[in-house]
Design an enzyme around this catalytic site. Sequence first.
Site, PDB file in Angstrom:
ATOM      1  N   GLU A 109      48.252  39.390  10.459  1.00  0.00           N
ATOM      2  CA  GLU A 109      48.354  38.059   9.876  1.00  0.00           C
ATOM      3  C   GLU A 109      49.519  38.021   8.895  1.00  0.00           C
ATOM      4  O   GLU A 109      49.691  37.064   8.163  1.00  0.00           O
ATOM      5  CB  GLU A 109      47.056  37.649   9.195  1.00  0.00           C
ATOM      6  CG  GLU A 109      46.664  38.541   8.028  1.00  0.00           C
ATOM      7  CD  GLU A 109      45.773  37.807   7.063  1.00  0.00           C
ATOM      8  OE1 GLU A 109      44.714  37.362   7.485  1.00  0.00           O
ATOM      9  OE2 GLU A 109      46.162  37.679   5.897  1.00  0.00           O
ATOM     10  N   CYS A 141      41.731  39.087  10.382  1.00  0.00           N
ATOM     11  CA  CYS A 141      41.612  40.548  10.366  1.00  0.00           C
ATOM     12  C   CYS A 141      41.264  41.149  11.713  1.00  0.00           C
ATOM     13  O   CYS A 141      41.100  42.361  11.811  1.00  0.00           O
ATOM     14  CB  CYS A 141      40.569  40.977   9.346  1.00  0.00           C
ATOM     15  SG  CYS A 141      41.001  40.519   7.677  1.00  0.00           S
ATOM     16  N   HIS A 263      34.492  46.410  10.238  1.00  0.00           N
ATOM     17  CA  HIS A 263      35.562  45.841   9.430  1.00  0.00           C
ATOM     18  C   HIS A 263      35.185  45.991   7.956  1.00  0.00           C
ATOM     19  O   HIS A 263      34.015  45.909   7.603  1.00  0.00           O
ATOM     20  CB  HIS A 263      35.789  44.368   9.774  1.00  0.00           C
ATOM     21  CG  HIS A 263      36.805  43.729   8.889  1.00  0.00           C
ATOM     22  ND1 HIS A 263      38.080  44.248   8.766  1.00  0.00           N
ATOM     23  CD2 HIS A 263      36.743  42.658   8.049  1.00  0.00           C
ATOM     24  CE1 HIS A 263      38.752  43.516   7.902  1.00  0.00           C
ATOM     25  NE2 HIS A 263      37.973  42.552   7.452  1.00  0.00           N
TER      26      HIS A 263
END
Lengths: 377, 141
Positions: A109, A141, A263
Amino acid sequence: MIAPPDRENGAPSPFGAPPRHEGHPPHLRPVGIVSYGFYVPRYRIRTETIAQVWGHDGPQTAANLNVRQKSVPGPDEDVATISVEATRQAIDRVGFDPRRVGAIYVGSESHPYAVKPTGTILAAAIGAGPELTAADFEFACKAGTAAMQTAMGLVRSSMVDTALVVAADTSQGAPRNALEYSASAGGAAFLIGSEDIIASLNHTVSFTTDTPDFWRREGQKYPSHGERFTGRPAFFRHVKACAERMMAAMESTPDDYQHAVFHQPNGKFPVNIAKQLGFTMDQIQTGLLAPKIGNTYSAAAPLGLAAVLDIAAPGDRVFVTGYGSGAGSDAFDITVTDAIVDYRKKKSRTVEEHLAKTVDLDYSTYAKYRGKIILGD
Amino acid sequence: MGVPRFWREQPHRYRLEGTRCTNCDRVYFPPRWVCPVCRRESVGKMERHKMDGTGTVVASTVVHDPAPGFEDQVPYAVAIIELDEGCRLTTQVSDVADPHDVVPGMRVKSAFRRIQSDGASGVIYYGTKFVPLVEQGSTPS
């Protein structure tokens, strides 16, 4: 909490059957990781150093987030440079001929250009192409895990020999914002192919909804987020739903996996979700890097996977679930193969060794490196 | 730097591609298409040669009065590096806590970095810098 309804359990899955299950087309090639590499900038800033500037309680903030320090890219580093360094490790380790790479996908990103691909810079820097396809991925993400799914499809269907997937970020956090404590930088690269596989990618599923928990509008320097809304309806809902669907598809339970990677927007969320799903601290410890480097965004789960591949034994099963705001989650069921033994004889740095060499920054140098100081010109 | 010139120089800026004289085996960086030793004997016998990227600092200095575009990095180290193939180049040495740590004899390796950009809207020029070589290779058994 009232949320849009999830796909009901029992409804047909659009993802197809995992290999060795009924309904899996037999003509598809096996697919897995042939080699991997990683890169995290050397600079670090401690949570307490940032807290001191804004009058926050440093030790308390570090404990709340379970982030002691985060990585900071140098003034000459960006997603392109991080991608190149991570990829060079992956190809050098196995002496891979970069001209065999048929697809390059970079998920981030924080691509250096709004228009102009990072993938072409990477291709030129490693000597790949020109006969290849390349594109940049963006999904907060989880851009890197989405890129990995695409690569899996291309390799499995024999459309390309080998695909290169890179997940890298130099994420942004506005000064004084909660994100400033975690937004960090790093990258991981994976050669995805069907021969000499060190870790087999058995299956992948995703869970995606339109949930505005975090975003950055065109032209804006820093992202915005929905404060506590980023938790339950966003990260936790998607990661949990995706992980549960993966275990349903594989007919597995948390006990079937030696390692799990989630994550890690901070060091707390992955521990919490692991517990909710029934994974233990032992299973997630190796891949939990956020306390040492912060949230590397697209690279967070992929770097955790790299750390696991550094130490995993043949036959180990690895459960990986990424998350991207906006929002979606991608899960992977991975089995480490016997080839990892010979692969490790080709010596290369490990994630642990790489993260041990650091240079600490004070806040003002950090602010300068991250372009947070407004110059008078 | 003009965009076309930068684009032409990508092989040696990005990948440390020099040339090798197949007549005498000498290696050149940046690339030369005639060997200054073999001269006309070398014509048509120069091959592209990718440098390994490891080398040793021969001489170094610390820059306090920077070139345009390098203001945020002051003070920074610039060094003459002898590559293991034998040729020398001038480069910035990055990723050091103190630029004075860059001294002759120090082992370094190449790293892909941002060198400059044409302002906030122009092209970004990438290339090769050098960073301290950390001897690697201890892999877990």
